[in-house]
Design a protein around this motif. Structure first.
Motif, short mmCIF file in Angstrom:
data_model
loop_
_atom_site.label_atom_id
_atom_site.label_comp_id
_atom_site.label_asym_id
_atom_site.label_seq_id
_atom_site.Cartn_x
_atom_site.Cartn_y
_atom_site.Cartn_z
N ASP A 135 -40.12 37.31 77.87
CA ASP A 135 -39.85 36.76 79.19
C ASP A 135 -38.77 35.71 79.08
O ASP A 135 -37.94 35.55 79.95
CB ASP A 135 -41.13 36.14 79.77
CG ASP A 135 -41.90 37.17 80.58
OD1 ASP A 135 -41.30 38.19 80.95
OD2 ASP A 135 -43.11 36.96 80.82
N LYS B 116 -40.46 44.86 82.90
CA LYS B 116 -41.68 44.19 83.38
C LYS B 116 -42.60 45.16 84.13
O LYS B 116 -43.82 45.08 84.03
CB LYS B 116 -41.30 43.01 84.28
CG LYS B 116 -40.80 41.82 83.46
CD LYS B 116 -40.30 40.69 84.33
CE LYS B 116 -39.64 39.64 83.43
NZ LYS B 116 -38.89 38.65 84.20
N GLU B 117 -41.96 46.07 84.88
CA GLU B 117 -42.76 47.10 85.57
C GLU B 117 -43.50 47.97 84.57
O GLU B 117 -44.70 48.23 84.70
CB GLU B 117 -41.84 48.00 86.40
CG GLU B 117 -41.56 47.50 87.79
CD GLU B 117 -40.53 48.40 88.47
OE1 GLU B 117 -40.73 49.63 88.47
OE2 GLU B 117 -39.52 47.86 88.96
N THR C 12 -36.57 40.71 78.46
CA THR C 12 -37.17 41.84 79.19
C THR C 12 -36.52 41.98 80.57
O THR C 12 -36.36 40.99 81.27
CB THR C 12 -38.68 41.62 79.36
OG1 THR C 12 -39.25 41.37 78.08
CG2 THR C 12 -39.35 42.84 79.95
N THR C 13 -36.13 43.19 80.94
CA THR C 13 -35.52 43.42 82.26
C THR C 13 -36.63 43.58 83.31
O THR C 13 -37.81 43.66 82.96
CB THR C 13 -34.69 44.71 82.25
OG1 THR C 13 -35.57 45.79 81.90
CG2 THR C 13 -33.56 44.65 81.25
N ASP C 14 -36.23 43.65 84.57
CA ASP C 14 -37.22 43.86 85.63
C ASP C 14 -37.92 45.20 85.44
O ASP C 14 -39.13 45.32 85.62
CB ASP C 14 -36.54 43.82 87.01
CG ASP C 14 -36.12 42.40 87.36
OD1 ASP C 14 -36.67 41.46 86.74
OD2 ASP C 14 -35.24 42.22 88.23
N PHE C 15 -37.13 46.20 85.06
CA PHE C 15 -37.71 47.52 84.79
C PHE C 15 -38.71 47.41 83.64
O PHE C 15 -39.80 47.99 83.69
CB PHE C 15 -36.57 48.50 84.44
CG PHE C 15 -37.04 49.87 84.07
CD1 PHE C 15 -37.85 50.60 84.92
CD2 PHE C 15 -36.65 50.45 82.87
CE1 PHE C 15 -38.28 51.88 84.58
CE2 PHE C 15 -37.07 51.72 82.52
CZ PHE C 15 -37.88 52.43 83.38
#
Lengths: 148, 126
Positions: free
Chosen positions: B40, B99-100, B94-97
């Motif tokens: 993060d 994190k999903e 970590t990218t938003d993707f």
């Protein structure tokens, strides 16, 4: 310093990579190894020596195994270069074998109808046929596009 | 007597090998989850290894970098080079993707854990 050991290891890991990937991975692995070496030397309160570098490299795992874990990232020019190398390699093997055969034949048969020029022409014909064969069978493509 | 000893030695070797193979297989997945949870805040490889070790996830150093590259290729991580320090370092985040995916991986990992726990409870004579 003892950078030779480190370079040798990194070269082994990045041997089969495309040029962009090789540059980046080399830089990253070098930084990691140097960081680890510095940390160990600081912890033991000694100067960096070959033993420490060897220890860190050993801890990284075998170069072949590490290399195998990386994804294959080759650009078009990398693949073209690989293909040229393959064709070149076959051409050299062909040349050596034909020269040997030519010389053996010369012992038994006088006034052979071939000379160096003939062999050279054979080589060019062979290379063209071989390139067409490789491209038409998609050997080049399946080899370099394989996903692991 | 020699047979017994050699049996024990071969048995031990085999046990070690079988254990290692299992551990490598399981760790491959867990390590991806570990990295994606850890990042993060952006960190570079050496830091990531140290931090994973600190929480008890031992990483073989050569394993991490190919894994980071794979995760980056799949766009679960993003990276940039920082050249202002003593040596150039590649920082990952970590990218938003990512994190999903992490959310889904955690659910899947927990359900596997629960299943194993149930199976363990059922082992007779434990």
């Amino acid at each position: 310093m003892h950078n030779n050991l480190i370079n040798k290891y990194i070269k082994k890991v990045t041997k089969d990579m495309g040029s962009d990937q090789r540059k980046e991975v080399s830089k990253e692995l070098e930084a990691h190894i140097l960081d680890s070496v510095d940390a160990i030397a600081a912890e033991k309160n000694v100067k960096v020596d070959e033993a420490i570098i060897r220890k860190v490299i050993l801890r990284m795992g075998s170069a072949e195994e590490v290399a195998a874990m990386y994804p294959i990232e080759k650009t078009f020019s990398d693949k073209a270069l690989d293909t040229l190398k393959d064709i070149g390699r076959f051409a050299i093997i062909f040349l050596i074998i034909s020269v040997i055969i030519w010389n053996v034949l010369r012992i038994y048969i006088k006034d052979l109808p071939f000379d160096t020029v003939t062999i050279f022409i054979f080589l060019i014909v062979f290379m063209i046929l071989f390139s067409i064969h490789m491209i038409s069978r998609f050997k080049i493509f399946s080899k370099y596009f394989k996903e692991t | 007597m020699i047979y017994i000893i050699s049996d024990i030695i071969i048995g031990d070797l085999l046990m070690g090998k079988v254990f290692e193979k299992f551990e490598t297989e399981v760790k491959r997945g867990v390590l991806q989850l570990g990295v994606i949870c850890l990042l993060d805040k952006e960190q570079y490889g050496y830091e990531i290894i140290k931090n994973l070790n600190n929480v008890g996830l031992k990483v073989e150093e050569g394993t991490l970098y190919p894994l980071l590259r794979r995760l980056e290729k799949d766009e679960l991580l993003s990276s940039h080079w920082e050249t202002s320090g003593p040596r150039p370092r590649k920082y990952y985040k970590t990218t938003d993707f990512g994190k999903e995916i992490r959310f889904k991986w955690l659910i899947s990992y927990k359900s596997i854990n629960t299943a194993v726990k149930r199976l363990e409870d059922n082992i007779q004579g434990k």
